[in-house]
Enzyme design. Structure first.
Site, PDB file in Angstrom:
ATOM      1  N   VAL A 123     -45.512  -7.156   5.714  1.00 36.01           N
ATOM      2  CA  VAL A 123     -44.447  -8.017   5.173  1.00 36.01           C
ATOM      3  C   VAL A 123     -44.754  -8.207   3.692  1.00 36.01           C
ATOM      4  O   VAL A 123     -45.906  -8.234   3.302  1.00 36.01           O
ATOM      5  CB  VAL A 123     -44.370  -9.379   5.893  1.00 36.01           C
ATOM      6  N   CYS A 124     -43.726  -8.318   2.844  1.00 33.36           N
ATOM      7  CA  CYS A 124     -43.936  -8.356   1.396  1.00 33.36           C
ATOM      8  C   CYS A 124     -42.877  -9.194   0.712  1.00 33.36           C
ATOM      9  O   CYS A 124     -41.862  -9.542   1.302  1.00 33.36           O
ATOM     10  CB  CYS A 124     -43.886  -6.937   0.802  1.00 33.36           C
ATOM     11  N   THR A 125     -43.123  -9.481  -0.577  1.00 37.78           N
ATOM     12  CA  THR A 125     -42.117 -10.095  -1.434  1.00 37.78           C
ATOM     13  C   THR A 125     -42.083  -9.323  -2.744  1.00 37.78           C
ATOM     14  O   THR A 125     -43.128  -9.130  -3.375  1.00 37.78           O
ATOM     15  CB  THR A 125     -42.446 -11.566  -1.718  1.00 37.78           C
TER      16      THR A 125
END
EC number: 3.5.1.23
Length: 376
Positions: A123-125
């Site tokens: 998961v990333c931003t």
């Protein structure tokens, strides 16, 4: 199975508790723990260009691969999963150009598993923002290892603890000139975060979808190999695309093994977008639109036209902090603060990379999230 079910249950309960806490205070953080640089000579033979990096990080790579192997064996006892990778994904080695790693590490299936598991467990931003002078900034938090072993004593996920010592910046050169730069993990040859100085910046986030990376990998095993591994499409674009428009076209139209979000920034005002991809088609291109007040685009792991999962809302606090910062005051330090605000910063966050394409600025920092901190 009971162990992992318990961990997932506990993690979800923790996340519910922390999600109910206010996240109205945007962080102000001092940048530290810079990541070391290595030069990768693209003029060298593939079996030589990684030697120095892998030699320096051999112990750390071996430790990570053993941890991955242990986790795989928890789900598939007696080494069956690693055997499956060895047997059916050996054709990927040439495609991924990682034969050199096998020679240095003297292992095969484990390195292959390491090089494909980003297709599933992340998961990333990521965001692209433009200031009032037309300068473009691109930054990302890389959150890696979702559900890959929770360390009860350290209150952290196991895989990020192994990944942080492996995190490096890479300067890919031809004829002693930089072609592109990337933040990467030693032993991993796909690209998750990169920049062609003066031309474009690029990050990739996983897109959760029922027609996901598992399906693409199964199709590959069964012999259907007309799609790109997504992190190797990113590498191909960084290495070969010579303009923002060309990079955008390749990311929009190339068939892939897994759905993804590509976050792309250029070097001219208005050049910034989030490309939402299924495995076979482009579903949406969300672009900067300064005339209508859209001076940034931001992507976590959810389609922009849908609400984030209530257990995993990193979008709202990140956008809140960007709006509080304002376009007039946006800068790389300000963006670092946005990415340091919980839950944007969380227990999975391994590194933060900051890029400014016109000057060629490329900075990356190792990250930790001190308690109280959301698991993801």
């Amino acid at each position: 199975a009971i162990y992992y079910s318990s961990i997932i249950f506990i993690t979800v309960r923790l996340n519910v508790v922390f999600t109910c806490l206010p996240f109205t205070v945007c962080s102000v953080q001092k940048r530290s723990r810079k990541i070391p640089w290595y030069t990768i000579n693209l003029d060298s033979a593939p079996h030589k260009r990684w030697n120095q990096l892998i030699s320096d990080k051999k112990v750390e790579v071996t430790n990570l691969i053993q941890a991955i192997k242990n986790l795989a064996n928890d789900f598939f006892p007696s080494g069956k999963l690693i055997e499956l990778v060895d047997k059916h994904l050996n054709a990927v080695t040439a495609f991924l150009n990682i034969v050199s790693l096998f020679k240095v590490m003297h292992i095969a299936g484990e390195v292959m598993f390491f090089n494909v598991f980003y297709e599933i467990f992340t998961v990333c931003t990521s965001l692209v923002a433009e200031d009032t002078t037309g300068k473009l900034y691109h930054a990302r938090n890389l959150d890696f290892g979702l559900f890959l072993g929770w360390d009860i004593k350290k209150h952290s996920w196991e895989i990020p603890e192994y990944l942080r010592p492996l995190t490096v910046n890479l300067d890919f050169q031809r004829n002693n000139k930089t072609i592109f730069k990337s933040t990467n993990f030693a032993g991993y040859v796909g690209m998750l975060t990169g920049m062609r100085p003066g031309i474009f910046t690029l990050t990739m986030n996983e897109r959760f979808n029922i027609d996901g990376g598992y399906i693409g990998i199964i199709e590959w095993i069964l012999g259907k190999r007309d799609g790109f591994w997504m992190s190797f499409l990113t590498r191909s674009v960084l290495e070969n695309a010579t303009s923002y428009a060309q990079a955008k076209d390749q990311l929009t139209n190339t068939k892939m093994l897994a759905p993804a979000y590509f976050i792309l920034g250029g070097n001219r005002s208005g050049e910034g977008c989030v490309i939402t991809r299924s495995r076979k088609a482009c579903l949406d291109v969300w672009e900067l639109d300064l005339k209508h007040g859209s001076w940034y685009v931001l992507e976590t792991n959810y389609d922009r036209w849908k609400d984030p999962l209530f257990l995993d809302n990193r979008r709202t606090p990140a956008m809140k902090c960007l709006n509080e910062t304002t376009q007039k005051k946006i800068s790389l330090p300000a963006i670092y603060d946005v990415l340091s605000t919980k839950p944007v910063l969380n227990k999975l966050t391994t590194y933060t990379t900051l890029m400014e394409v016109s000057s060629g600025t490329f900075e990356a920092y190792l990250r930790d999230c001190p308690d109280p901190c959301i698991p993801w």
